[in-house]
Design an enzyme around this catalytic site. Structure first.
Site, PDB file in Angstrom:
ATOM      1  N   TYR A  43     -16.313  14.474 -17.990  1.00 15.53           N
ATOM      2  CA  TYR A  43     -16.780  13.107 -17.808  1.00 15.53           C
ATOM      3  C   TYR A  43     -17.816  13.061 -16.689  1.00 15.53           C
ATOM      4  O   TYR A  43     -17.619  13.642 -15.615  1.00 15.53           O
ATOM      5  CB  TYR A  43     -15.575  12.216 -17.501  1.00 15.53           C
ATOM      6  CG  TYR A  43     -15.902  10.842 -16.998  1.00 15.53           C
ATOM      7  CD1 TYR A  43     -16.756   9.994 -17.693  1.00 15.53           C
ATOM      8  CD2 TYR A  43     -15.330  10.368 -15.818  1.00 15.53           C
ATOM      9  CE1 TYR A  43     -17.046   8.720 -17.230  1.00 15.53           C
ATOM     10  CE2 TYR A  43     -15.606   9.103 -15.352  1.00 15.53           C
ATOM     11  CZ  TYR A  43     -16.469   8.280 -16.068  1.00 15.53           C
ATOM     12  OH  TYR A  43     -16.758   7.020 -15.593  1.00 15.53           O
ATOM     13  N   LYS A 100      -7.637   3.432 -20.018  1.00 21.02           N
ATOM     14  CA  LYS A 100      -7.898   3.801 -21.407  1.00 21.02           C
ATOM     15  C   LYS A 100      -6.619   3.689 -22.253  1.00 21.02           C
ATOM     16  O   LYS A 100      -6.028   2.635 -22.344  1.00 21.02           O
ATOM     17  CB  LYS A 100      -8.518   5.196 -21.448  1.00 21.02           C
ATOM     18  CG  LYS A 100      -9.638   5.434 -20.431  1.00 21.02           C
ATOM     19  CD  LYS A 100     -10.774   4.448 -20.501  1.00 21.02           C
ATOM     20  CE  LYS A 100     -12.000   4.845 -19.702  1.00 21.02           C
ATOM     21  NZ  LYS A 100     -11.829   4.988 -18.263  1.00 21.02           N
ATOM     22  N   ARG A 136       0.837  -1.205   0.000  1.00 15.05           N
ATOM     23  CA  ARG A 136       0.000   0.000   0.000  1.00 15.05           C
ATOM     24  C   ARG A 136       0.868   1.250   0.000  1.00 15.05           C
ATOM     25  O   ARG A 136       0.495   2.286  -0.546  1.00 15.05           O
ATOM     26  CB  ARG A 136      -0.948   0.001   1.205  1.00 15.05           C
ATOM     27  CG  ARG A 136      -1.809   1.271   1.295  1.00 15.05           C
ATOM     28  CD  ARG A 136      -2.975   1.111   2.263  1.00 15.05           C
ATOM     29  NE  ARG A 136      -2.521   0.791   3.610  1.00 15.05           N
ATOM     30  CZ  ARG A 136      -2.128   1.693   4.507  1.00 15.05           C
ATOM     31  NH1 ARG A 136      -2.093   2.992   4.194  1.00 15.05           N
ATOM     32  NH2 ARG A 136      -1.763   1.323   5.730  1.00 15.05           N
ATOM     33  N   ASP A 138      -7.453  16.539 -16.918  1.00 16.38           N
ATOM     34  CA  ASP A 138      -7.666  15.130 -17.242  1.00 16.38           C
ATOM     35  C   ASP A 138      -7.233  14.934 -18.691  1.00 16.38           C
ATOM     36  O   ASP A 138      -7.890  15.392 -19.622  1.00 16.38           O
ATOM     37  CB  ASP A 138      -9.141  14.770 -17.053  1.00 16.38           C
ATOM     38  CG  ASP A 138      -9.402  13.279 -17.259  1.00 16.38           C
ATOM     39  OD1 ASP A 138      -8.609  12.616 -17.954  1.00 16.38           O
ATOM     40  OD2 ASP A 138     -10.417  12.775 -16.733  1.00 16.38           O
TER      41      ASP A 138
END
Length: 375
Positions: A93, A190, A40, A165
């Protein structure tokens, strides 16, 4: 003992790393970059992905996250706390808007949405607590292109940070940090990964202190990306430059076909000379405009469904940017949570279809679209 010196980084599928004694533990806490403790906090695979994208973007540091949404969350928290105010491009988005509206509002962070036409006139929206503007390089789903150099200068003149973004463009087409942005982020799911088999994100900062804050947020909130997903994303990233050329080439051919078809009312693709930001898109994208486009059929649900059923090379799969083509329906998926008034204001109507154009032979894609539209 045989020396192992792999060309490709192995998958470090381990949640924890061993220490020999307390001296090694003290060494770690004296310099947490010297070795690994717990995945983590950091893992060789997730660090490799973050650094690879950081190098592409020209950043001062990056963090790999468990999704693109986690990347957006980290970016906003890097600059904001309870009581702060965020500006967000209205062309965004739907998931980003949902995060701001449903969750960050609960943390005391408020949002005002700015129409695309007013992005370079933010004075009327700025409050004393406004910290940043969140915008997209190429907007989802209508493919509007933001002038990032101009936008960054405007934001900084107002004392705001610019968070971009960059998912639709990828760092191959556009490097927001080099144009003045403070943070550039990606849904690695993506284009960066590119094969529809990874869910991941990356957030890259122009400033080293902000990069350290992003790392801290990732650790404390548990946004860390798994070793396997990181390894797959790094593998996909190696072909990004080649893929973006093919995506762009094919998308332009598809856009030209759609532009000339009588069943199509409108086409949204920055590579077309008819696009309002065509010249900017070419300049900012190094001559390429990516593989995403949208178009409008008749505002009739059955017309859209018939097109979806007839197409064989563009399956209805609500994501994007894989090597295989697909289509999506913004009204019913990515922007479903918006009100009817918001959808209408953004031009997201019943007939709007978004295509993610893959890297298959262009002639096969064109033939499929032609037969799907010829009814």
């Amino acid at each position: 003992m045989t020396t192992i010196n792999p060309k490709i980084t192995p998958i470090y599928q381990s949640s924890v790393f061993k220490f020999q004694d307390l001296d090694e533990l003290d060494e770690y806490f004296a310099d947490t970059t010297s070795r690994y403790l717990y995945s983590r906090n950091g893992n060789p695979n997730s660090d490799e992905l973050a650094e690879a994208v950081n190098q592409l973007e020209g950043g001062a540091g990056a963090v790999a996250t468990s999704s693109g949404m986690a990347a957006i969350f980290a970016a906003v928290l890097a600059y904001c706390q309870a009581g702060d105010h965020v500006l967000c491009a209205a062309d965004i988005y739907g998931g980003s808007a949902a995060l701001l509206n449903a969750e960050l509002s609960r943390l005391g962070i408020t949002t005002t949405y700015v129409p695309f036409e007013q992005l370079y006139a933010l004075e009327q929206y700025v409050q004393p607590t406004t910290r940043l503007l969140l915008a997209e390089t190429i907007s989802n789903p209508l493919l509007r292109v933001a002038d990032l150099r101009r936008l960054a200068a405007h934001c900084h003149a107002l004392g705001l940070k610019l968070v971009v973004d960059n998912t639709f463009a990828s760092p191959v087409l556009t490097k927001p940090l080099l144009l003045g942005a403070d943070i550039s982020l990606h849904s690695v799911t993506k284009y960066v990964s590119g094969h529809s088999d990874v869910t991941a994100g990356v957030t890259v900062a122009a400033d080293a202190e902000v990069a350290a804050r992003l790392k801290q947020i990732g650790v404390f909130y548990g946004l860390t990306l798994s070793p396997m997903e990181s390894w797959l994303a790094v593998r996909g990233l190696k072909t990004l430059r080649l893929r973006m050329r093919e995506h762009s080439h094919n998308a332009l051919a598809v856009a030209r076909l759609l532009l000339g078809h009588p069943a199509v009312r409108e086409v949204y693709y920055p590579g077309l000379p008819t696009h309002e930001q065509h010249a900017l898109a070419l300049e900012q994208g190094g001559g390429l405009c990516g593989g995403m486009l949208s178009f409008k059929l008749a505002d009739d649900k059955e017309v859209v469904s018939r097109f979806m059923r007839r197409s064989r090379r563009f399956p209805f799969a609500p994501s994007l940017a894989g090597v295989d083509s697909s289509l999506s329906y913004p009204l019913g998926t990515s922007h479903r949570a918006l009100t009817a008034e918001q959808q209408q204001a953004l031009g997201i109507t019943t007939g709007l279809v978004r295509l993610s154009v893959g890297i298959e032979p262009a002639e096969e894609l064109l033939a499929d679209l032609q037969q799907a539209l010829d009814v």
